[in-house]
Design an enzyme around this catalytic site. Structure first.
Site, PDB file in Angstrom:
ATOM      1  N   LYS A 297     -80.220  40.195  95.689  1.00 28.66           N
ATOM      2  CA  LYS A 297     -80.242  38.938  96.580  1.00 28.66           C
ATOM      3  C   LYS A 297     -78.592  39.014  97.074  1.00 28.66           C
ATOM      4  O   LYS A 297     -78.443  38.824  98.313  1.00 28.66           O
ATOM      5  CB  LYS A 297     -79.924  37.633  95.534  1.00 28.66           C
ATOM      6  CG  LYS A 297     -79.818  36.329  96.229  1.00 28.66           C
ATOM      7  CD  LYS A 297     -79.534  35.069  95.161  1.00 28.66           C
ATOM      8  CE  LYS A 297     -78.021  35.139  95.053  1.00 28.66           C
ATOM      9  NZ  LYS A 297     -77.322  34.028  95.045  1.00 28.66           N
ATOM     10  N   ASN A 298     -77.596  39.476  96.362  1.00 25.05           N
ATOM     11  CA  ASN A 298     -76.265  39.388  96.911  1.00 25.05           C
ATOM     12  C   ASN A 298     -76.029  40.513  97.817  1.00 25.05           C
ATOM     13  O   ASN A 298     -75.036  40.458  98.520  1.00 25.05           O
ATOM     14  CB  ASN A 298     -75.221  39.418  95.914  1.00 25.05           C
ATOM     15  CG  ASN A 298     -75.255  38.010  94.828  1.00 25.05           C
ATOM     16  OD1 ASN A 298     -75.714  37.141  95.435  1.00 25.05           O
ATOM     17  ND2 ASN A 298     -74.858  38.282  93.592  1.00 25.05           N
TER      18      ASN A 298
ATOM     19  N   ASP B 217     -71.374  36.657  87.019  1.00 27.08           N
ATOM     20  CA  ASP B 217     -72.857  36.335  87.165  1.00 27.08           C
ATOM     21  C   ASP B 217     -73.600  36.878  85.976  1.00 27.08           C
ATOM     22  O   ASP B 217     -74.840  36.367  85.760  1.00 27.08           O
ATOM     23  CB  ASP B 217     -73.381  37.213  88.347  1.00 27.08           C
ATOM     24  CG  ASP B 217     -73.297  36.343  89.637  1.00 27.08           C
ATOM     25  OD1 ASP B 217     -72.590  35.241  89.524  1.00 27.08           O
ATOM     26  OD2 ASP B 217     -73.517  36.789  90.773  1.00 27.08           O
TER      27      ASP B 217
ATOM     28  N   ARG C  87     -83.908  30.648  92.973  1.00 24.40           N
ATOM     29  CA  ARG C  87     -82.753  30.937  94.006  1.00 24.40           C
ATOM     30  C   ARG C  87     -82.332  32.375  93.763  1.00 24.40           C
ATOM     31  O   ARG C  87     -81.990  33.205  94.820  1.00 24.40           O
ATOM     32  CB  ARG C  87     -81.490  30.345  94.026  1.00 24.40           C
ATOM     33  CG  ARG C  87     -81.748  28.733  94.464  1.00 24.40           C
ATOM     34  CD  ARG C  87     -80.379  27.986  94.304  1.00 24.40           C
ATOM     35  NE  ARG C  87     -79.502  28.799  95.109  1.00 24.40           N
ATOM     36  CZ  ARG C  87     -78.247  29.048  94.567  1.00 24.40           C
ATOM     37  NH1 ARG C  87     -77.556  28.682  93.631  1.00 24.40           N
ATOM     38  NH2 ARG C  87     -77.115  29.779  95.577  1.00 24.40           N
TER      39      ARG C  87
ATOM     40  N   ILE D 210     -63.008  33.674  86.782  1.00 25.16           N
ATOM     41  CA  ILE D 210     -63.310  33.762  87.965  1.00 25.16           C
ATOM     42  C   ILE D 210     -63.603  32.296  88.493  1.00 25.16           C
ATOM     43  O   ILE D 210     -62.994  31.708  89.491  1.00 25.16           O
ATOM     44  CB  ILE D 210     -64.718  34.544  88.290  1.00 25.16           C
ATOM     45  CG1 ILE D 210     -64.565  36.010  87.908  1.00 25.16           C
ATOM     46  CG2 ILE D 210     -64.900  34.554  89.902  1.00 25.16           C
ATOM     47  CD1 ILE D 210     -63.276  36.756  88.455  1.00 25.16           C
TER      48      ILE D 210
ATOM     49  N   ARG E 161     -74.477  28.841  99.242  1.00 27.37           N
ATOM     50  CA  ARG E 161     -72.911  28.957  99.381  1.00 27.37           C
ATOM     51  C   ARG E 161     -72.998  30.221 100.405  1.00 27.37           C
ATOM     52  O   ARG E 161     -72.086  30.111 101.385  1.00 27.37           O
ATOM     53  CB  ARG E 161     -72.344  29.353  98.234  1.00 27.37           C
ATOM     54  CG  ARG E 161     -70.760  29.793  98.618  1.00 27.37           C
ATOM     55  CD  ARG E 161     -69.975  28.736  98.780  1.00 27.37           C
ATOM     56  NE  ARG E 161     -68.615  28.933  98.891  1.00 27.37           N
ATOM     57  CZ  ARG E 161     -67.707  27.995  99.339  1.00 27.37           C
ATOM     58  NH1 ARG E 161     -68.011  26.762  99.223  1.00 27.37           N
ATOM     59  NH2 ARG E 161     -66.414  28.568  99.572  1.00 27.37           N
TER      60      ARG E 161
ATOM     61  N   CYS F 171     -74.062  26.663  94.274  1.00 25.43           N
ATOM     62  CA  CYS F 171     -74.071  26.221  92.671  1.00 25.43           C
ATOM     63  C   CYS F 171     -72.659  25.580  92.564  1.00 25.43           C
ATOM     64  O   CYS F 171     -71.836  25.765  92.968  1.00 25.43           O
ATOM     65  CB  CYS F 171     -74.043  27.570  91.971  1.00 25.43           C
ATOM     66  SG  CYS F 171     -75.640  28.199  91.714  1.00 25.43           S
TER      67      CYS F 171
ATOM     68  N   ARG G  75     -64.848  27.349  95.587  1.00 22.25           N
ATOM     69  CA  ARG G  75     -64.919  28.548  96.077  1.00 22.25           C
ATOM     70  C   ARG G  75     -64.624  28.348  97.561  1.00 22.25           C
ATOM     71  O   ARG G  75     -65.439  28.130  98.647  1.00 22.25           O
ATOM     72  CB  ARG G  75     -66.456  29.068  96.131  1.00 22.25           C
ATOM     73  CG  ARG G  75     -66.720  29.431  94.702  1.00 22.25           C
ATOM     74  CD  ARG G  75     -67.955  30.273  94.697  1.00 22.25           C
ATOM     75  NE  ARG G  75     -69.085  29.394  94.551  1.00 22.25           N
ATOM     76  CZ  ARG G  75     -70.536  29.676  94.515  1.00 22.25           C
ATOM     77  NH1 ARG G  75     -70.685  31.027  94.189  1.00 22.25           N
ATOM     78  NH2 ARG G  75     -71.434  28.886  94.749  1.00 22.25           N
TER      79      ARG G  75
END
Length: 421
Positions: free
Chosen positions: A22-23, A306, A398, A328, A93, A117, A122
């Site tokens: 996904k990322n 994550d 998601r 983070i 995001r 989220c 961020r």
């Protein structure tokens, strides 16, 4: 809303194939804004976030057809309205990723401040200040980033803090800028390397991706290209955590081994047997005995944020006390109260989450607060005695493709049912 009903206590056996990342998919899809024409992007997972990005691109003049694991793209070349509306951006995001390529190619962009989220602040100021150094004029008003420029100019960008989406946005914007852009303190994630590889296939001149210094020499134009997205290291790590917590023996295919050193090392330390068969295949096995192990999240190549909730779930049945430190995001412990509803012994202090492992804990109704928390709750439910209900699984959708179906094929007692409201 739908929910998952999970009866815990069953070991996992069989094979599972990891979906595309996904990322990596989201920035690669955003990058098609840089050049008109036709593309084919393979190994793209069917996810809510990918669907949102495809719809967003549709409003910007890019047609996206997602079928059989591929997205066929046609960028008409006019970038539509150059407005990324709040109705789409508020749910994801990563929508901010259209800002850089849209501005660089067309000279104008209006992008709503993003949502996603609720795991902590961020800020987008890193994106904005970098683009301003490259010659953009930017005003934030009415919930929108309003940006304009002639042609962006190369500049030296020093990020005060490592930012993945910031690095990706400027990497795309710099590809069409006039001159050389140097990104210092850039993020090093494998998904950024995947984006850089895609941009190079479009004709970009990029060096240093995967390190903290990336150099981009702007080119006059880019061209369409076909590409296959890397496998999802977080999904792969989630399945490894499930095997560690539940016990069993699972062959994980399409597993990006080279990008998972920190995950594999930490799970081996916790007692999971991991045999690396080749660059994209591992065999994971466990008798269910879990050693207490501390973990602290860091930017890549450190242990990923994550994976924090999934690893914490594994520690719930460990043989001692572990400390999970989140460096983070400040709000990424919202799964802790839900773990406690199941009878887990977890407490928060200034250092992080203290997990005291116990032999057993009970299933309970729990509620997901964000994407990765939902995966942690599923693993905890698979490990728990009796039956759990995991609610708000739209968060799960998601970022995980057919997650409950893949777990069910491994022997998990898990099913999706309509929710209560």
């Amino acid at each position: 809303m739908e929910k998952l009903i999970i009866k815990g206590g069953k070991p996992l056996h069989g094979e599972v194939s990891v979906s595309g990342a996904k990322n990596a998919s989201l920035p690669i899809l955003a990058a098609v804004l840089l050049a008109g024409g036709r593309y084919r992007i393979d190994n793209v997972p069917y996810l809510r976030d990918v669907n949102t990005m495809n719809r967003l691109l549709g409003t910007l003049g890019v047609e996206c057809l997602h079928e059989n694991g591929s997205v066929n793209v046609f960028n008409r070349g006019d970038c539509g309205s150059c407005v990324a509306s709040y109705e789409l951006v508020k749910t994801m995001r990563a929508s901010i990723l259209v800002l850089g390529p849209m501005l660089s190619r067309t000279g104008t962009a209006r992008v709503a401040l993003p949502g996603g989220c609720a795991i902590g602040e961020r800020p987008v100021n890193y994106h904005i200040s970098a683009l301003e150094k490259m010659g953009a004029e930017i005003e934030v008003s009415g919930g929108y980033i309003n940006a304009s420029c002639g042609r962006l100019r190369g500049a030296e960008i020093v990020f005060d803090k490592v930012t993945v989406t910031g690095t990706e946005n400027i990497l795309m914007a710099a590809s069409l800028a006039d001159g050389v852009t140097v990104l210092q303190n850039a993020a090093r994630e494998p998904e950024i390397v995947d984006l850089a590889c895609f941009l190079r296939s479009m004709g970009a001149d990029i060096k240093g991706d995967g390190t903290s210094t990336i150099t981009v020499k702007g080119v006059g134009e880019l061209h369409p290209a076909d590409y296959s997205v890397m496998p999802d290291r977080i999904e792969a790590g989630t399945f490894l955590c499930a095997v560690a917590g539940c016990g069993g023996r699972v062959l994980v295919r399409n597993c990006p081994v080279s990008s998972m050193d920190a995950i594999i090392e930490k799970l081996r330390e916790a007692g999971l047997n991991i045999e690396i068969i080749d660059d994209f295949t591992v065999l994971a096995s466990s008798d269910g005995h879990i050693k207490a192990v501390d973990a602290e999240t860091f930017p890549y190549p450190g242990f990923p944020t994550d994976m924090q909730s999934q690893f914490m779930a594994v520690m719930l049945k460990s043989d001692g006390v572990s400390l999970i430190t989140e460096s983070i995001f400040e709000n990424r412990f919202m799964h802790v109260p839900e773990f406690k509803r199941m009878g887990a012994d977890v407490s928060l202090n200034d250092s992080g989450a203290v997990v005291r492992g116990c032999r057993s804990f009970s299933g309970a109704p729990v509620m997901a607060s964000d994407l990765r928390a939902s995966a942690g709750l599923v693993i905890a439910a698979l490990m728990a005695d009796n039956t759990s209900e995991v609610q708000r699984i739209y968060h799960l959708d998601r970022g995980y493709e057919s997650f409950e179906k893949k777990l069910s094929a491994l022997g998990a007692d898990i099913r999706r049912v309509p929710g209560d409201g």
